[in-house]
Enzyme design. Structure first.
Site, PDB file in Angstrom:
ATOM      1  N   LEU A   1       0.879  -1.164   0.000  1.00  0.00           N
ATOM      2  CA  LEU A   1       0.000   0.000   0.000  1.00  0.00           C
ATOM      3  C   LEU A   1       0.917   1.216   0.000  1.00  0.00           C
ATOM      4  O   LEU A   1       1.899   1.259   0.753  1.00  0.00           O
ATOM      5  CB  LEU A   1      -0.903   0.026   1.237  1.00  0.00           C
ATOM      6  N   ASP A   2       0.618   2.217  -0.839  1.00  0.00           N
ATOM      7  CA  ASP A   2       1.497   3.376  -0.886  1.00  0.00           C
ATOM      8  C   ASP A   2       1.356   4.217   0.381  1.00  0.00           C
ATOM      9  O   ASP A   2       0.479   3.977   1.216  1.00  0.00           O
ATOM     10  CB  ASP A   2       1.268   4.196  -2.158  1.00  0.00           C
ATOM     11  N   LYS A   3       2.222   5.193   0.521  1.00  0.00           N
ATOM     12  CA  LYS A   3       2.295   5.985   1.754  1.00  0.00           C
ATOM     13  C   LYS A   3       0.962   6.630   2.117  1.00  0.00           C
ATOM     14  O   LYS A   3       0.573   6.663   3.291  1.00  0.00           O
ATOM     15  CB  LYS A   3       3.377   7.061   1.603  1.00  0.00           C
TER      16      LYS A   3
ATOM     17  N   ARG B   1      -5.369   5.070  -8.066  1.00  0.00           N
ATOM     18  CA  ARG B   1      -5.073   6.498  -8.219  1.00  0.00           C
ATOM     19  C   ARG B   1      -4.829   6.844  -9.688  1.00  0.00           C
ATOM     20  O   ARG B   1      -5.295   7.878 -10.185  1.00  0.00           O
ATOM     21  CB  ARG B   1      -3.855   6.873  -7.374  1.00  0.00           C
TER      22      ARG B   1
ATOM     23  N   SER C   1      -2.021   5.633   1.335  1.00  0.00           N
ATOM     24  CA  SER C   1      -3.128   4.678   1.455  1.00  0.00           C
ATOM     25  C   SER C   1      -3.102   3.992   2.811  1.00  0.00           C
ATOM     26  O   SER C   1      -2.086   3.973   3.501  1.00  0.00           O
ATOM     27  CB  SER C   1      -3.049   3.642   0.330  1.00  0.00           C
TER      28      SER C   1
END
Length: 264
Positions: A128-130, A216, A132
């Site tokens: 999961l990106d920062k 996104r 999220s």
């Protein structure tokens, strides 16, 4: 009388043993350590280069040194290398943490949530990106992790996404039809509106596979901004009431449901 061909100069220089069918399948030493669940492959490579790893009593400094995992005696810092007990857990990742063991920029990572838990080495299963948040899996079982992240057979991922506009039926269909972005076709398996306000709305988006920042990028292709993105389920496993930054172990039934054993 025929003479045998001498080994290549490169092979002689490296001193690497040659593989044969009788000897078994050989893999690089760093890969063997990571497959055992001892550490990550990059960390294993560092240990090897630092001279901390021996094979059959001899220090090896080549991360690609070929070994047969079930026949070689591998030691790290003089201690016999052995696969630790398999561990599977789920974390409710808070926003603002990066999904990596080490961050070159010094940012907080998801491992902050596991500090002090006396757990074996664990790797994130997917990312999961920062910005999220939500459900993130960890394990030291590479085969189990590979079945979950396999784009062809892995479980669906479900997200709740707050967007900066009110969606219409045209947008929902466009998200399911998809669009080509940077050479990749991005689409959602399913999209529905959860609730709407005056200026924004929450969508439930289901993905069959998780590409880098897929939601996104997909939404941005239709000029839709993301205000919040929360992964709420992976296959049958739901985030449920697990608190922000909290984690729990998975039971055997949950592990099997997420990544059925081969042949079932």
């Amino acid at each position: 009388m025929k003479t045998r061909n001498p080994p290549s100069r490169d092979a002689a220089r490296a001193g690497r043993p040659r593989a044969s069918a009788a000897q078994g399948t050989r893999h690089g030493l760093a890969r063997v350590l990571s497959k055992q669940g001892v550490c990550s492959r990059s960390e294993a490579a560092r240990w090897i280069i630092e001279g901390r790893v021996s094979v059959d009593g001899r220090i090896v400094r080549d991360p690609e040194f070929p070994v047969v995992a079930d026949r070689a005696v591998i030691r790290v810092d003089g201690q016999a290398s052995a696969a630790p007990e398999r561990c599977y857990l789920m974390l409710n990742k808070p926003r603002g943490l990066v999904t990596t063991a080490r961050d070159e920029q010094g940012r907080d990572t998801v491992y902050r949530c596991l500090d002090g838990a006396a757990l074996p080495w664990l790797a994130p299963v997917g990312r999961l990106d920062k910005a999220s948040e939500g459900l993130l899996l960890f394990s030291n079982d590479p085969e189990w992790a590979a079945r979950i992240t396999d784009p062809a057979t892995g479980p669906d991922k479900t997200y709740h996404v707050q967007i900066d506009r009110l969606p219409d039926d045209v947008l929902l269909q466009q998200l399911k039809t998809g669009v080509r972005v940077d050479g990749e076709h991005l689409s959602a398996r399913d999209v529905r509106v959860l609730r709407s306000g005056e200026r924004n709305a929450w969508l439930e988006i289901v993905l069959e596979e998780g590409r880098n920042r897929q939601i996104r990028r997909l939404l941005a292709a239709f000029d839709v901004g993301v205000l919040r993105l929360v992964r709420v389920a992976i296959g049958p496993l739901a985030l449920g009431e697990l608190g922000k930054g909290a984690w729990r172990m998975l039971d055997a039934h949950e592990c099997e449901a997420l990544a059925p054993t081969t042949g079932r």
